[in-house]
Write a protein that holds these residues in place. Structure first.
Motif, short mmCIF file in Angstrom:
data_model
loop_
_atom_site.label_atom_id
_atom_site.label_comp_id
_atom_site.label_asym_id
_atom_site.label_seq_id
_atom_site.Cartn_x
_atom_site.Cartn_y
_atom_site.Cartn_z
N SER A 6 43.50 30.77 34.20
CA SER A 6 43.48 30.55 32.77
C SER A 6 44.76 31.08 32.14
CB SER A 6 42.27 31.25 32.14
OG SER A 6 42.27 31.12 30.74
N LEU A 7 45.35 30.27 31.27
CA LEU A 7 46.49 30.68 30.46
C LEU A 7 46.19 30.32 29.02
CD1 LEU A 7 49.52 29.35 32.56
CD2 LEU A 7 48.79 31.73 32.34
N GLU A 8 46.47 31.24 28.11
CA GLU A 8 46.24 30.96 26.70
C GLU A 8 47.07 29.75 26.26
OE1 GLU A 8 46.43 33.19 22.32
OE2 GLU A 8 46.99 34.27 24.15
N GLY A 9 46.41 28.79 25.64
CA GLY A 9 47.11 27.60 25.16
C GLY A 9 47.31 26.53 26.20
N PHE A 10 46.70 26.69 27.38
CA PHE A 10 46.88 25.71 28.46
C PHE A 10 45.53 25.24 28.96
CE2 PHE A 10 47.38 24.97 33.13
CZ PHE A 10 48.14 23.81 33.04
N PHE A 15 45.43 19.02 32.11
CA PHE A 15 46.73 18.87 32.76
C PHE A 15 46.58 18.17 34.11
CE2 PHE A 15 49.91 20.64 35.74
CZ PHE A 15 51.07 20.16 35.15
N VAL A 16 45.62 18.60 34.89
CA VAL A 16 45.39 18.00 36.19
C VAL A 16 45.01 16.53 36.04
CG1 VAL A 16 43.84 18.01 38.19
CG2 VAL A 16 44.83 20.16 37.36
N ALA A 17 44.09 16.25 35.13
CA ALA A 17 43.63 14.87 34.95
C ALA A 17 44.76 13.95 34.50
CB ALA A 17 42.48 14.83 33.94
N SER A 18 45.57 14.39 33.54
CA SER A 18 46.64 13.53 33.03
C SER A 18 47.75 13.33 34.07
CB SER A 18 47.22 14.10 31.73
OG SER A 18 47.83 15.35 31.95
N THR A 19 48.03 14.38 34.85
CA THR A 19 49.06 14.27 35.88
C THR A 19 48.63 13.31 36.98
OG1 THR A 19 49.78 16.54 35.40
CG2 THR A 19 50.48 15.57 37.49
N LEU A 20 47.40 13.44 37.44
CA LEU A 20 46.90 12.54 38.46
C LEU A 20 46.81 11.10 37.94
CD1 LEU A 20 44.13 14.73 40.12
CD2 LEU A 20 46.36 14.10 41.09
N ALA A 21 46.40 10.96 36.68
CA ALA A 21 46.32 9.62 36.10
C ALA A 21 47.70 8.96 36.04
CB ALA A 21 45.71 9.69 34.70
N GLU A 22 48.72 9.75 35.74
CA GLU A 22 50.09 9.23 35.72
C GLU A 22 50.48 8.69 37.10
OE1 GLU A 22 54.07 11.07 33.88
OE2 GLU A 22 53.35 12.19 35.63
N ASP A 23 50.08 9.40 38.15
CA ASP A 23 50.44 9.01 39.51
C ASP A 23 49.59 7.85 40.02
OD1 ASP A 23 52.43 9.66 41.29
OD2 ASP A 23 51.28 11.17 42.36
N LEU A 24 48.36 7.77 39.55
CA LEU A 24 47.43 6.75 40.05
C LEU A 24 47.49 5.44 39.27
CD1 LEU A 24 44.41 9.12 40.71
CD2 LEU A 24 45.66 7.83 42.45
N GLY A 25 48.23 5.42 38.18
CA GLY A 25 48.40 4.18 37.45
C GLY A 25 47.29 3.87 36.47
N ILE A 146 60.80 22.14 29.21
CA ILE A 146 60.47 20.72 29.23
C ILE A 146 59.27 20.49 28.31
CG2 ILE A 146 59.60 18.83 30.67
CD1 ILE A 146 61.11 20.09 33.00
N PRO A 147 59.36 19.52 27.39
CA PRO A 147 58.24 19.26 26.49
C PRO A 147 56.93 19.08 27.25
CG PRO A 147 60.15 18.03 25.77
CD PRO A 147 60.51 18.64 27.09
N GLY A 148 55.91 19.79 26.79
CA GLY A 148 54.59 19.73 27.40
C GLY A 148 54.36 20.75 28.49
N LEU A 149 55.43 21.40 28.98
CA LEU A 149 55.30 22.34 30.09
C LEU A 149 55.63 23.79 29.68
CD1 LEU A 149 56.82 20.41 33.13
CD2 LEU A 149 54.42 20.60 32.44
N ARG A 150 55.77 24.06 28.39
CA ARG A 150 56.23 25.38 27.99
C ARG A 150 55.34 26.50 28.49
NH1 ARG A 150 58.06 25.98 22.05
NH2 ARG A 150 59.75 24.78 22.99
N VAL A 151 54.03 26.36 28.34
CA VAL A 151 53.14 27.46 28.74
C VAL A 151 53.29 27.73 30.24
CG1 VAL A 151 50.74 28.19 28.94
CG2 VAL A 151 51.52 27.06 26.86
N ASN A 164 58.22 37.11 27.94
CA ASN A 164 58.34 35.92 27.10
C ASN A 164 58.92 36.27 25.74
OD1 ASN A 164 55.17 34.63 28.30
ND2 ASN A 164 57.22 34.19 29.06
N HIS A 165 59.83 35.42 25.29
CA HIS A 165 60.32 35.48 23.91
C HIS A 165 59.29 34.74 23.06
CE1 HIS A 165 63.20 35.95 20.74
NE2 HIS A 165 64.23 36.17 21.55
N ARG A 166 59.69 34.14 21.96
CA ARG A 166 58.73 33.37 21.17
C ARG A 166 58.11 32.26 22.01
NH1 ARG A 166 61.35 30.83 16.06
NH2 ARG A 166 62.85 30.11 17.62
N MET A 167 56.81 32.04 21.83
CA MET A 167 56.18 30.89 22.48
C MET A 167 56.48 29.60 21.73
SD MET A 167 54.82 31.98 25.24
CE MET A 167 53.85 30.55 25.73
N GLY A 168 56.76 29.72 20.45
CA GLY A 168 57.05 28.54 19.65
C GLY A 168 57.61 28.93 18.31
N LEU A 169 57.54 28.01 17.38
CA LEU A 169 58.06 28.24 16.03
C LEU A 169 57.11 29.03 15.15
CD1 LEU A 169 59.52 24.67 15.42
CD2 LEU A 169 60.79 26.75 15.98
#
Length: 288
Positions: A6-10, A15-25, A146-151, A164-169
């Protein structure tokens, strides 16, 4: 069932579902296919394998890799052999697994991409941390991710020994030259941030004569930008521990020690996440 990670904000599952979906078409369960594994590997075949390092690495991302394999085969048997943040020599076995062959080979690239990328960041970060050991300076990352991978990328820098410095704005004000130009002056910019109730106000200064106006206006942290070690040393003396100081701008592995020895509290390095090469990590079939 995903790995207990577990990571706060992640959102690991998303992430796993969207990454696999990208690879599986296509979305998982809605037509996505690994045509190679489906056509070449019998449905009943099992795969036993070892994920290992071909480089000396600082390990990061194994729980996420585990989640990829479990997403496609909930019954996979996985033994994680090292801990996150461990520094291991080339040839180290990182993970052993045994599961459905089609599932393991479908998940392989996504799992390896993640571990290679995060371990590469952790490995570069560790090299910078080691360079400033004993100086008292603390290494920070930046928002150059990289956008989407900051955490995940900032998690990897922590595994390498940075903070870690600032996590965001949203979690601190960082007033830079363009903010100052539009606001009118350092005093006006910092005053407006204070009036807005912002507790952490970081002010970037690139000249020594900007230090006193920034502190007088209420800056809580000074970012000393693109200063030589000689100028930095004088700036740190002038600040006199009234607020934390941070060196930034063009700092490399061969220059960071001299920067750290000026007495700055922090050093931020964008290349930790912007330029780290992927670690050489693979997954190989093994015979039982």
């Amino acid at each position: 069932m995903t790995a207990p990670f577990s990571l706060e904000g992640f959102d690991l599952d998303a992430f796993v579902a969207s990454t696999l979906a990208e690879d599986l078409g296509g979305p998982l369960g809605d037509g996505g296919r690994d045509v190679t594994s489906e056509s070449v590997i019998p449905a009943s075949a099992l795969f036993t394998g070892v994920m290992d390092s071909r480089d000396a690495v600082t390990v990061a991302g194994l729980p996420i890799a585990e989640a990829f394999f479990r997403a496609l085969d909930p019954d996979v048997k996985i033994d994680v052999l090292v801990s996150e943040g461990d520094q291991v020599p080339a040839g180290t076995d990182l993970m052993r697994l045994r599961g459905q062959a089609r599932a393991m080979l479908t998940a392989e690239r996504s799992a390896l991409n993640t571990v290679q990328h995060l371990s590469g960041i952790a490995m570069m970060t560790r090299s910078y941390v080691d360079k400033i050991a004993g100086t008292g300076a603390i290494l920070l990352d930046t928002r150059k991710t990289i956008p989407g991978l900051r955490v995940l990328e900032k998690y990897a820098t922590r595994m390498g020994g940075a903070q870690n410095h600032r996590m965001g704005l949203w979690d601190a004000a960082m007033i830079k030259d363009n903010h100052i130009a539009v606001a009118g002056s350092i005093g006006q910019a910092v005053g407006a941030a204070r009036a807005a109730g912002i507790a952490r106000i970081i002010v970037e200064v690139d000249r020594v004569d900007q230090i006193e106006p920034a502190i007088a206006a209420g800056a809580t942290h000074l970012l000393l930008d693109n200063m030589t070690p000689e100028v930095l040393r004088g700036a740190v003396t002038l600040v006199g521990k009234r607020v934390p100081t941070e060196a930034s701008g063009g700092i490399r592995l061969d220059t960071i020690r001299a920067v750290a020895e000026t007495g700055v509290d922090y050093i931020s390095v964008g290349r930790l996440t912007q330029s780290a090469p992927a670690a050489d990590i693979g997954l190989d079939f093994t015979h039982e």
